[in-house]
Scaffold this active site. Sequence first.
Site, PDB file in Angstrom:
ATOM      1  N   GLU A  90       0.839  -1.137  -0.002  1.00  0.00           N
ATOM      2  CA  GLU A  90       0.210  -0.073  -0.091  1.00  0.00           C
ATOM      3  C   GLU A  90       0.786   1.200   0.029  1.00  0.00           C
ATOM      4  O   GLU A  90       1.747   1.491   0.763  1.00  0.00           O
ATOM      5  CB  GLU A  90      -0.853  -0.026   1.329  1.00  0.00           C
ATOM      6  CG  GLU A  90      -2.076  -0.914   1.323  1.00  0.00           C
ATOM      7  CD  GLU A  90      -2.953  -1.052   2.449  1.00  0.00           C
ATOM      8  OE1 GLU A  90      -3.954  -0.839   2.333  1.00  0.00           O
ATOM      9  OE2 GLU A  90      -2.037  -1.418   3.389  1.00  0.00           O
ATOM     10  N   CYS A 103       3.894   8.377   0.884  1.00  0.00           N
ATOM     11  CA  CYS A 103       4.285   7.388   2.059  1.00  0.00           C
ATOM     12  C   CYS A 103       4.378   5.896   1.675  1.00  0.00           C
ATOM     13  O   CYS A 103       3.467   5.317   1.137  1.00  0.00           O
ATOM     14  CB  CYS A 103       3.067   7.398   3.334  1.00  0.00           C
ATOM     15  SG  CYS A 103       3.659   6.215   4.652  1.00  0.00           S
ATOM     16  N   CYS A 110       5.895  -7.172   8.400  1.00  0.00           N
ATOM     17  CA  CYS A 110       6.840  -6.493   9.223  1.00  0.00           C
ATOM     18  C   CYS A 110       7.201  -7.698  10.432  1.00  0.00           C
ATOM     19  O   CYS A 110       6.240  -8.242  11.010  1.00  0.00           O
ATOM     20  CB  CYS A 110       6.545  -5.232   9.957  1.00  0.00           C
ATOM     21  SG  CYS A 110       7.732  -4.373  10.897  1.00  0.00           S
ATOM     22  N   CYS A 114       5.434  -4.314  16.916  1.00  0.00           N
ATOM     23  CA  CYS A 114       4.833  -3.387  17.747  1.00  0.00           C
ATOM     24  C   CYS A 114       3.574  -3.656  18.091  1.00  0.00           C
ATOM     25  O   CYS A 114       2.793  -3.938  17.164  1.00  0.00           O
ATOM     26  CB  CYS A 114       4.898  -2.009  17.125  1.00  0.00           C
ATOM     27  SG  CYS A 114       6.721  -1.688  16.805  1.00  0.00           S
ATOM     28  N   CYS A 117       0.346  -1.543  16.326  1.00  0.00           N
ATOM     29  CA  CYS A 117       0.460  -1.349  14.827  1.00  0.00           C
ATOM     30  C   CYS A 117      -0.339  -2.549  14.045  1.00  0.00           C
ATOM     31  O   CYS A 117      -0.050  -3.601  14.309  1.00  0.00           O
ATOM     32  CB  CYS A 117       1.874  -1.166  14.426  1.00  0.00           C
ATOM     33  SG  CYS A 117       2.077  -0.862  12.605  1.00  0.00           S
ATOM     34  N   SER A 215      10.536   6.407  15.997  1.00  0.00           N
ATOM     35  CA  SER A 215       9.279   5.999  16.672  1.00  0.00           C
ATOM     36  C   SER A 215       9.747   5.776  18.360  1.00  0.00           C
ATOM     37  O   SER A 215      10.382   4.545  18.508  1.00  0.00           O
ATOM     38  CB  SER A 215       8.641   4.812  16.068  1.00  0.00           C
ATOM     39  OG  SER A 215       8.405   5.050  14.925  1.00  0.00           O
ATOM     40  N   HIS A 217       7.532   6.354  21.510  1.00  0.00           N
ATOM     41  CA  HIS A 217       6.208   5.976  21.858  1.00  0.00           C
ATOM     42  C   HIS A 217       6.177   5.858  23.330  1.00  0.00           C
ATOM     43  O   HIS A 217       5.057   5.454  23.956  1.00  0.00           O
ATOM     44  CB  HIS A 217       5.552   4.669  21.040  1.00  0.00           C
ATOM     45  CG  HIS A 217       5.748   4.984  19.591  1.00  0.00           C
ATOM     46  ND1 HIS A 217       5.220   6.122  19.105  1.00  0.00           N
ATOM     47  CD2 HIS A 217       6.000   4.191  18.630  1.00  0.00           C
ATOM     48  CE1 HIS A 217       5.199   6.037  17.952  1.00  0.00           C
ATOM     49  NE2 HIS A 217       5.561   4.836  17.415  1.00  0.00           N
ATOM     50  N   CYS A 334      -1.585   6.165  10.007  1.00  0.00           N
ATOM     51  CA  CYS A 334      -0.356   5.434  10.325  1.00  0.00           C
ATOM     52  C   CYS A 334      -0.988   4.093  11.148  1.00  0.00           C
ATOM     53  O   CYS A 334      -2.131   4.133  11.860  1.00  0.00           O
ATOM     54  CB  CYS A 334       0.351   5.968  11.244  1.00  0.00           C
ATOM     55  SG  CYS A 334       1.258   7.531  10.554  1.00  0.00           S
TER      56      CYS A 334
HETATM   57  N1  SAH Z   1       8.773   0.858  11.121  1.00  0.00           N
HETATM   58  C1  SAH Z   1       9.045   2.225  10.945  1.00  0.00           C
HETATM   59  C2  SAH Z   1       8.136   2.742  10.144  1.00  0.00           C
HETATM   60  C3  SAH Z   1       6.781   2.366   9.887  1.00  0.00           C
HETATM   61  S1  SAH Z   1       5.746   2.788  10.919  1.00  0.00           S
HETATM   62  C4  SAH Z   1       8.896   2.803  12.512  1.00  0.00           C
HETATM   63  O1  SAH Z   1       8.600   2.214  13.562  1.00  0.00           O
HETATM   64  O2  SAH Z   1       9.047   4.086  12.326  1.00  0.00           O
HETATM   65  C5  SAH Z   1       5.517   4.530  10.867  1.00  0.00           C
HETATM   66  C6  SAH Z   1       4.614   5.404  12.047  1.00  0.00           C
HETATM   67  O3  SAH Z   1       3.406   4.964  12.441  1.00  0.00           O
HETATM   68  C7  SAH Z   1       5.482   4.881  13.264  1.00  0.00           C
HETATM   69  O4  SAH Z   1       5.792   5.898  14.279  1.00  0.00           O
HETATM   70  C8  SAH Z   1       4.513   4.047  14.066  1.00  0.00           C
HETATM   71  O5  SAH Z   1       4.997   3.710  15.234  1.00  0.00           O
HETATM   72  C9  SAH Z   1       3.251   4.734  13.689  1.00  0.00           C
HETATM   73  N2  SAH Z   1       2.121   4.044  14.037  1.00  0.00           N
HETATM   74  C10 SAH Z   1       1.928   2.543  13.963  1.00  0.00           C
HETATM   75  N3  SAH Z   1       0.834   2.008  14.304  1.00  0.00           N
HETATM   76  C11 SAH Z   1      -0.036   3.180  14.379  1.00  0.00           C
HETATM   77  C12 SAH Z   1      -1.348   3.637  14.709  1.00  0.00           C
HETATM   78  N4  SAH Z   1      -2.236   2.463  14.944  1.00  0.00           N
HETATM   79  N5  SAH Z   1      -1.837   4.836  15.058  1.00  0.00           N
HETATM   80  C13 SAH Z   1      -0.905   5.915  14.982  1.00  0.00           C
HETATM   81  N6  SAH Z   1       0.463   5.513  14.498  1.00  0.00           N
HETATM   82  C14 SAH Z   1       0.909   4.379  14.403  1.00  0.00           C
END
Ligand code: SAH
Length: 345
Positions: A90, A103, A110, A114, A117, A215, A217, A334
């Site tokens: 996507e 993006c 992956c 996390c 996600c 990231s 968090h 995201c």
């Molecule tokens: N793997 C990389 C890039 C992909 S995720 C990373 O971890 O940075 C891109 C961003 O979206 C990351 O900051 C991730 O933590 C965030 N993300 C993932 N799931 C999300 C969600 N459900 N709501 C908002 N942001 C989210």
Amino acid sequence: MKLIYDLSYEDINQWVLDQGLKSYRSKQIYQWLYQKRALDFEQMSDLSKDLVALLKEQFIIDPLKLVKRQQSKDGTVKCLYKLLDGSLVETVLMVYDYGNSVCVTSQVGCNMGCTFCASGLLKKDRDLSSGELVAQVMAIQHELDATQERVSHVVVMGSGEPFDNYDNVMRFMKTINHDNGLAIGARHITVSTCGIVPKINQFSKEHTQFNLAVSLHAPNDELRSQLMPINKAYPLKDLMASLKAYSEENNRRLTFEYILLKDVNDQDIHVQQLSKLIKGMNAYVNLIPYNVVDEHGYKQVGFVQAMKFYDKLMKSGVKCTLRQEHGSDIDAACGQLRAKTEGKL
Ligand code: SAH
């Protein structure tokens, strides 16, 4: 058959020389691909017939087949593409007042796991090649050509962990940045990692102008390890040391991404810990509203609470922004990117 987008400018140049041709041919080919956006070698009218035949014999231009396209009320466009092996990726176009940002997805699935996600719900199937990343940008650029607009920004923030596919992602960023190609400014290209320290160190030493986002968090190890398994391998002490070194060595401002999860990481204690961790660094925190992923059970923080968190963090001396979500009505925000049909068609 190879994907021609997999070749960097230098690779095309080498290929041209290997065929016994003059070096200027590589510039022509590159311009046809990225500036005139040819999708067929036959269009390359100033190349000799023999060269066109050779290119056709050895390379494919576009490996993507559009499977589904959705457009959100706010203009965000999400495209689902099928790759040559049937994998699905996507790609999202976000329209801002400062330009058009794409993006891109860096892996099919992956492995980072996390807990909040959606992308990690499908384990990694494979890395994308640099050409498959380039093709995503090109596909969106082809759409924008209809209205004479251009892709001005690229973020490697779709499904996948870019630093778990480091070489291909770096080659991709260099390709779309190349002057004879799309020429997207390095400062308009951002790569986001969950914090793979050895790769951050490697990135640091490359001294590029690409932006780095991390990231975060969570501001303490206990919570971060719960949310992001990668923290067990590279805890905050190591991560922050590597980022400080990056920041000093490159004189570049870092972005920390911080999703606000209700009653998990949105309390006053987290503001204090976050401030202690980041204050004094050349960095800012991008606070991200959580997009609910049904399977995970986390809740979104309301706008008023998010603003309070933002205010307190600012007052504590940390620069931050509260991100506006794009495309949540079409599951393009995201963490919502995922091929809903188990990664393959
Ligand atoms: N793997 C990389 C890039 C992909 S995720 C990373 O971890 O940075 C891109 C961003 O979206 C990351 O900051 C991730 O933590 C965030 N993300 C993932 N799931 C999300 C969600 N459900 N709501 C908002 N942001 C989210």
